[in-house]
Motif scaffolding. Structure first.
Motif, PDB file in Angstrom:
ATOM      1  N   ARG A 113       0.824  -1.206   0.000  1.00 21.75           N
ATOM      2  CA  ARG A 113       0.000   0.000   0.000  1.00 21.75           C
ATOM      3  C   ARG A 113       0.858   1.257   0.000  1.00 21.75           C
ATOM      4  O   ARG A 113       1.988   1.254   0.459  1.00 21.75           O
ATOM      5  CB  ARG A 113      -0.911  -0.034   1.216  1.00 21.75           C
ATOM      6  CG  ARG A 113      -1.808  -1.271   1.158  1.00 21.75           C
ATOM      7  CD  ARG A 113      -2.645  -1.470   2.384  1.00 21.75           C
ATOM      8  NE  ARG A 113      -3.551  -0.348   2.515  1.00 21.75           N
ATOM      9  CZ  ARG A 113      -3.769   0.275   3.660  1.00 21.75           C
ATOM     10  NH1 ARG A 113      -3.199  -0.120   4.757  1.00 21.75           N
ATOM     11  NH2 ARG A 113      -4.593   1.295   3.710  1.00 21.75           N
ATOM     12  N   LEU A 114       0.287   2.356  -0.499  1.00 18.29           N
ATOM     13  CA  LEU A 114       0.997   3.628  -0.558  1.00 18.29           C
ATOM     14  C   LEU A 114       1.190   4.210   0.840  1.00 18.29           C
ATOM     15  O   LEU A 114       0.428   3.912   1.758  1.00 18.29           O
ATOM     16  CB  LEU A 114       0.212   4.622  -1.420  1.00 18.29           C
ATOM     17  CG  LEU A 114       0.010   4.242  -2.880  1.00 18.29           C
ATOM     18  CD1 LEU A 114      -0.919   5.233  -3.556  1.00 18.29           C
ATOM     19  CD2 LEU A 114       1.337   4.172  -3.604  1.00 18.29           C
ATOM     20  N   ALA A 115       2.181   5.072   0.986  1.00 17.70           N
ATOM     21  CA  ALA A 115       2.457   5.712   2.272  1.00 17.70           C
ATOM     22  C   ALA A 115       1.246   6.509   2.745  1.00 17.70           C
ATOM     23  O   ALA A 115       0.911   6.497   3.932  1.00 17.70           O
ATOM     24  CB  ALA A 115       3.679   6.611   2.165  1.00 17.70           C
ATOM     25  N   CYS A 116       0.577   7.205   1.824  1.00 22.03           N
ATOM     26  CA  CYS A 116      -0.589   8.001   2.224  1.00 22.03           C
ATOM     27  C   CYS A 116      -1.682   7.111   2.805  1.00 22.03           C
ATOM     28  O   CYS A 116      -2.380   7.503   3.740  1.00 22.03           O
ATOM     29  CB  CYS A 116      -1.113   8.824   1.055  1.00 22.03           C
ATOM     30  SG  CYS A 116      -1.668   7.850  -0.357  1.00 22.03           S
ATOM     31  N   GLU A 117      -1.826   5.899   2.295  1.00 23.14           N
ATOM     32  CA  GLU A 117      -2.832   4.972   2.832  1.00 23.14           C
ATOM     33  C   GLU A 117      -2.448   4.506   4.241  1.00 23.14           C
ATOM     34  O   GLU A 117      -3.304   4.394   5.121  1.00 23.14           O
ATOM     35  CB  GLU A 117      -2.981   3.770   1.898  1.00 23.14           C
ATOM     36  CG  GLU A 117      -3.554   4.135   0.548  1.00 23.14           C
ATOM     37  CD  GLU A 117      -3.460   3.010  -0.463  1.00 23.14           C
ATOM     38  OE1 GLU A 117      -4.455   2.807  -1.177  1.00 23.14           O
ATOM     39  OE2 GLU A 117      -2.404   2.340  -0.538  1.00 23.14           O
ATOM     40  N   ARG A 118      -1.166   4.267   4.446  1.00 20.44           N
ATOM     41  CA  ARG A 118      -0.709   3.845   5.782  1.00 20.44           C
ATOM     42  C   ARG A 118      -0.846   4.989   6.787  1.00 20.44           C
ATOM     43  O   ARG A 118      -1.163   4.767   7.953  1.00 20.44           O
ATOM     44  CB  ARG A 118       0.719   3.330   5.684  1.00 20.44           C
ATOM     45  CG  ARG A 118       0.817   2.047   4.847  1.00 20.44           C
ATOM     46  CD  ARG A 118       2.158   1.322   4.980  1.00 20.44           C
ATOM     47  NE  ARG A 118       3.308   2.183   4.900  1.00 20.44           N
ATOM     48  CZ  ARG A 118       3.985   2.441   3.787  1.00 20.44           C
ATOM     49  NH1 ARG A 118       3.613   1.908   2.653  1.00 20.44           N
ATOM     50  NH2 ARG A 118       5.031   3.224   3.813  1.00 20.44           N
ATOM     51  N   ILE A 119      -0.626   6.234   6.346  1.00 21.04           N
ATOM     52  CA  ILE A 119      -0.803   7.395   7.230  1.00 21.04           C
ATOM     53  C   ILE A 119      -2.263   7.514   7.649  1.00 21.04           C
ATOM     54  O   ILE A 119      -2.576   7.736   8.819  1.00 21.04           O
ATOM     55  CB  ILE A 119      -0.304   8.685   6.545  1.00 21.04           C
ATOM     56  CG1 ILE A 119       1.218   8.648   6.406  1.00 21.04           C
ATOM     57  CG2 ILE A 119      -0.752   9.924   7.314  1.00 21.04           C
ATOM     58  CD1 ILE A 119       1.783   9.736   5.503  1.00 21.04           C
ATOM     59  N   VAL A 120      -3.165   7.351   6.687  1.00 21.59           N
ATOM     60  CA  VAL A 120      -4.596   7.408   7.006  1.00 21.59           C
ATOM     61  C   VAL A 120      -4.966   6.302   7.993  1.00 21.59           C
ATOM     62  O   VAL A 120      -5.741   6.523   8.927  1.00 21.59           O
ATOM     63  CB  VAL A 120      -5.450   7.326   5.719  1.00 21.59           C
ATOM     64  CG1 VAL A 120      -6.922   7.104   6.046  1.00 21.59           C
ATOM     65  CG2 VAL A 120      -5.276   8.590   4.898  1.00 21.59           C
ATOM     66  N   PHE A 129      -8.338   7.897  -7.483  1.00 18.98           N
ATOM     67  CA  PHE A 129      -8.411   9.355  -7.289  1.00 18.98           C
ATOM     68  C   PHE A 129      -9.454  10.029  -8.179  1.00 18.98           C
ATOM     69  O   PHE A 129      -9.354  11.219  -8.453  1.00 18.98           O
ATOM     70  CB  PHE A 129      -7.051  10.037  -7.499  1.00 18.98           C
ATOM     71  CG  PHE A 129      -5.926   9.490  -6.670  1.00 18.98           C
ATOM     72  CD1 PHE A 129      -6.112   9.164  -5.338  1.00 18.98           C
ATOM     73  CD2 PHE A 129      -4.680   9.300  -7.229  1.00 18.98           C
ATOM     74  CE1 PHE A 129      -5.074   8.662  -4.582  1.00 18.98           C
ATOM     75  CE2 PHE A 129      -3.635   8.804  -6.476  1.00 18.98           C
ATOM     76  CZ  PHE A 129      -3.835   8.479  -5.143  1.00 18.98           C
ATOM     77  N   ASN A 187      -9.634  17.015  -1.016  1.00 19.63           N
ATOM     78  CA  ASN A 187     -10.476  16.005  -0.367  1.00 19.63           C
ATOM     79  C   ASN A 187     -11.348  15.297  -1.399  1.00 19.63           C
ATOM     80  O   ASN A 187     -11.318  15.611  -2.573  1.00 19.63           O
ATOM     81  CB  ASN A 187     -11.337  16.644   0.751  1.00 19.63           C
ATOM     82  CG  ASN A 187     -12.276  17.696   0.224  1.00 19.63           C
ATOM     83  OD1 ASN A 187     -12.297  18.015  -0.954  1.00 19.63           O
ATOM     84  ND2 ASN A 187     -13.055  18.272   1.115  1.00 19.63           N
TER      85      ASN A 187
END
Length: 149
Positions: A49-56, A132, A148
């Motif tokens: 998974r992408l970093a942004c997904e892990r941050i979320v 997206f 958003n």
């Protein structure tokens, strides 16, 4: 890292020859076990998974999905507002002095970008990642945008 991941060229002739071989298709990506280990060490989640997904995920696990953090008191808000405006004013004054914080340097570091340009970049990533499609961009101020779904 770039030196360890690419083909070395020690003069212009070597560089020209290497680039010509790459463009003719005779030379592919620089590979080898040492390069693969280096890439694997520095670039995580290449297949995951992408970093942004892990941050979320971290934010949701911390409770942000259930409710927003409590609002600050009006006094704390006013102090923050006053300090932010003071810093902005001082920064604008410093940018007009000669030296490293001059206005042209600031404009170089933070070039203006339009909503359409940001939407174009998101569309490019969306096309590559097949996602997206529902992203919306709203300009909040000169350098601040809200992105958003």
């Amino acid at each position: 890292m770039p030196t360890k991941l690419s083909y070395p060229s020690f003069n212009f002739d070597e560089l020209e020859e290497t680039l010509s071989r790459i463009l003719r298709g005779e030379l592919g990506v620089a590979d080898g076990e040492e390069r693969k280990k280096l890439i694997d060490y520095y670039l995580t989640a290449q297949q995951d998974r992408l970093a942004c997904e892990r941050i979320v995920d971290v934010l949701e696990d911390s409770g942000y999905a259930r409710s927003q953090p409590a609002a600050s008191s009006i006094a704390k808000y006013m102090v923050g507002w006053a300090l932010a405006n003071l810093k902005t004013t001082l920064t604008q004054l410093y940018m007009r002095r000669p030296g490293p914080n001059r206005l042209s340097y600031h404009n170089h570091r933070f070039p203006e970008i339009s909503v359409a340009q940001i939407e174009q970049k998101i569309a490019q990533f969306g096309h590559l990642l097949n996602r997206f499609q529902t992203i919306k961009v709203i300009q909040h101020s000169r350098y601040l945008f809200k992105i958003n779904t």
